[in-house]
Design a protein around this motif. Structure first.
Motif, PDB file in Angstrom:
ATOM      1  N   PHE A  14       0.835  -1.200   0.000  1.00  0.00           N
ATOM      2  CA  PHE A  14       0.000   0.000   0.000  1.00  0.00           C
ATOM      3  C   PHE A  14       0.872   1.253   0.000  1.00  0.00           C
ATOM      4  CE2 PHE A  14      -4.316  -1.395   1.281  1.00  0.00           C
ATOM      5  CZ  PHE A  14      -4.066  -2.723   1.579  1.00  0.00           C
ATOM      6  N   ALA A  16       0.908   4.460   1.866  1.00  0.00           N
ATOM      7  CA  ALA A  16       0.256   4.968   3.081  1.00  0.00           C
ATOM      8  C   ALA A  16      -0.296   6.368   2.816  1.00  0.00           C
ATOM      9  CB  ALA A  16       1.261   5.009   4.232  1.00  0.00           C
ATOM     10  N   CYS A  35       2.932  -0.284  -6.715  1.00  0.00           N
ATOM     11  CA  CYS A  35       2.101  -0.104  -5.524  1.00  0.00           C
ATOM     12  C   CYS A  35       0.727  -0.706  -5.852  1.00  0.00           C
ATOM     13  CB  CYS A  35       2.031   1.383  -5.211  1.00  0.00           C
ATOM     14  SG  CYS A  35       0.575   1.902  -4.349  1.00  0.00           S
ATOM     15  N   THR A  39      -4.361   5.109  -0.556  1.00  0.00           N
ATOM     16  CA  THR A  39      -5.386   5.786   0.242  1.00  0.00           C
ATOM     17  C   THR A  39      -5.301   7.274  -0.070  1.00  0.00           C
ATOM     18  OG1 THR A  39      -4.886   4.156   1.948  1.00  0.00           O
ATOM     19  CG2 THR A  39      -6.288   5.980   2.602  1.00  0.00           C
ATOM     20  N   LYS A 144      -6.952   2.689  10.400  1.00  0.00           N
ATOM     21  CA  LYS A 144      -5.502   2.904  10.476  1.00  0.00           C
ATOM     22  C   LYS A 144      -5.187   3.508  11.834  1.00  0.00           C
ATOM     23  CE  LYS A 144      -1.542   4.832   8.054  1.00  0.00           C
ATOM     24  NZ  LYS A 144      -1.164   6.023   8.822  1.00  0.00           N
ATOM     25  N   THR A 172      -4.592  -1.238   9.547  1.00  0.00           N
ATOM     26  CA  THR A 172      -3.198  -0.857   9.282  1.00  0.00           C
ATOM     27  C   THR A 172      -2.640  -0.341  10.601  1.00  0.00           C
ATOM     28  OG1 THR A 172      -3.793  -0.197   7.045  1.00  0.00           O
ATOM     29  CG2 THR A 172      -1.670   0.595   7.870  1.00  0.00           C
ATOM     30  N   VAL A 203      -2.139  -4.807   8.131  1.00  0.00           N
ATOM     31  CA  VAL A 203      -1.080  -4.238   7.291  1.00  0.00           C
ATOM     32  C   VAL A 203      -0.085  -3.557   8.222  1.00  0.00           C
ATOM     33  CG1 VAL A 203      -0.587  -2.505   5.513  1.00  0.00           C
ATOM     34  CG2 VAL A 203      -2.674  -3.890   5.368  1.00  0.00           C
ATOM     35  N   ASN A 205       2.971  -1.040   9.162  1.00  0.00           N
ATOM     36  CA  ASN A 205       3.409   0.270   8.671  1.00  0.00           C
ATOM     37  C   ASN A 205       4.447   0.873   9.610  1.00  0.00           C
ATOM     38  OD1 ASN A 205       2.137   3.540   8.959  1.00  0.00           O
ATOM     39  ND2 ASN A 205       3.253   2.855   7.156  1.00  0.00           N
ATOM     40  N   ALA A 227       2.400  -1.102   4.341  1.00  0.00           N
ATOM     41  CA  ALA A 227       2.086   0.255   3.891  1.00  0.00           C
ATOM     42  C   ALA A 227       3.361   1.087   3.945  1.00  0.00           C
ATOM     43  CB  ALA A 227       1.007   0.877   4.767  1.00  0.00           C
TER      44      ALA A 227
END
Ligand SMILES: Cc1cc2nc3c(=O)[nH]c(=O)nc-3n(C[C@H](O)[C@H](O)[C@H](O)COP(=O)(O)O)c2cc1C
Length: 326
Positions: A14, A16, A35, A39, A144, A172, A203, A205, A227
């Motif tokens: 992803f 981010a 990618c 978002t 997230k 995330t 996910v 990050n 991410a």
């Protein structure tokens, strides 16, 4: 609408969300380099719903370019009703793969009003917000978050369980607390605890910037996707390098010419969506990132900051390229 693929043999990468950065132009450049999903920048639920219909800021924030890969639209706010209503409207636009709830932003102007990562301190409210979005959205809802507010309030596992119970599709987790902002290192062991606590995909990050860190994040956390944020600034090729590393393949570094060609294309996209002055102001930081570390870049960067037209910038980029050929 395109969906996110969670194949274990190809964990999704992803982009981010980054306010002021991940607009459609930057997302497209990252998607070209592998990618898998992105978002939008964070969007105030209340601001979006109460802005005048033609308000340009929100039109730009909710925009999705044709051919974009799966795109999540990110909402921030602290009122379940506004959040639910915004999820209702945005999920019916036919543009997105999902609605993402911001429970990670540490900026004072966001947490000060009770939104972003401040929501993690009120688990009841966090649950009501997730529930409101899930109940009102036609699309999957994701959350997230960070590890928690500070060392004494590391409740990512608890929020993750609440999110799962309320029907969130995935999470995330940025492996830092709010108090840490961006200091220290993302803690992958703590993300691992979240992965173990829920069945929905997580996910990971934080600090994923190359093949090595990507492999470490996947192996330590047991997450289902990664991410990548800051590492993509001026370097959308980071996605291709990470994918190559995950496949056990070598990757090629783009040369200065490719960097500059991408900067030029980025500027062309930006000019398609803004007037010349705004596009130039928006592009300044990107130009600086694209030429970072190049011989002679400091001088050119300073000149770009005061350049009044894209023609002037073009002359400066050509000058830099010539300098590096010599
Ligand atoms: C300039 C900037 C803007 C950001 N804006 C957002 C945002 O709008 N929403 C969000 O959830 N996170 C936002 N973040 C946090 C990133 O999505 C990400 O969680 C963080 O940068 C850690 O990942 P990284 O180490 O790969 O950069 C932002 C980060 C930066 C640097």
């Amino acid at each position: 609408m395109k969906e996110i693929s969670w194949r274990r043999e190809k964990p999704p990468l992803f982009l981010a969300p980054m306010a002021g950065i991940t607009d459609w132009a930057f997302r497209l450049l990252c998607q070209e380099q592998g990618c898998d999903a992105a978002t939008t920048e964070m969007i105030s639920a209340q601001g979006f719903l109460t802005a005048k219909k033609q308000k340009n800021t929100y039109q730009l924030l909710v925009r999705r370019a044709p051919f974009e890969k799966p795109l999540l639209v990110q909402l921030f706010g602290c009122d379940p009703q506004w959040m639910g209503e915004a999820a209702h409207v945005l999920s019916r636009m036919g543009r997105y793969a999902g609605i993402d709830i911001n429970m990670g932003c540490p900026a004072k102007k966001v947490t000060g009003s009770g939104s972003g990562s401040r929501l993690m301190l009120d688990e009841g409210l966090a649950g009501r917000i997730i529930s409101a979005c899930v109940q009102n959205s036609l699309l999957p809802v994701s959350v997230k978050m960070r590890l928690g507010w500070d060392e004494e309030h590391e409740n990512a596992v608890s929020i993750a369980r609440i999110a799962e119970q309320e029907g969130a599709a995935f999470l995330t987790v940025h492996g830092r607390t709010t108090k840490q902002q961006y200091s220290g290192k993302a803690d992958y062991e703590k993300i691992a605890a979240v992965c173990r606590a829920v069945r929905i995909p997580v996910v990971a990050n934080g600090d994923v910037c190359d093949g090595e860190s990507a492999l470490r994040a996947l192996n330590v956390t047991g997450c289902r996707g990664l991410a990548i944020g800051r590492a993509a600034l001026g370097d959308p090729w980071v996605f291709a390098r990470i994918r190559a590393a995950l496949n056990g393949e070598a990757s090629v570094q783009p040369d200065l010419h490719e960097h500059l060609q991408t900067a030029r294309r980025h500027a062309a996209y930006m000019r398609a969506g803004h007037d010349e002055r705004t596009a130039l102001l928006e592009m300044r930081k990107f130009f600086a990132w694209y030429i970072k570390g190049v011989y002679g870049a400091a001088e050119i960067r300073a000149k770009i900051t005061t350049a009044g037209t894209f023609d002037e910038v073009e002359r400066l980029l050509t000058e830099l390229e010539e300098k590096n050929k010599a």
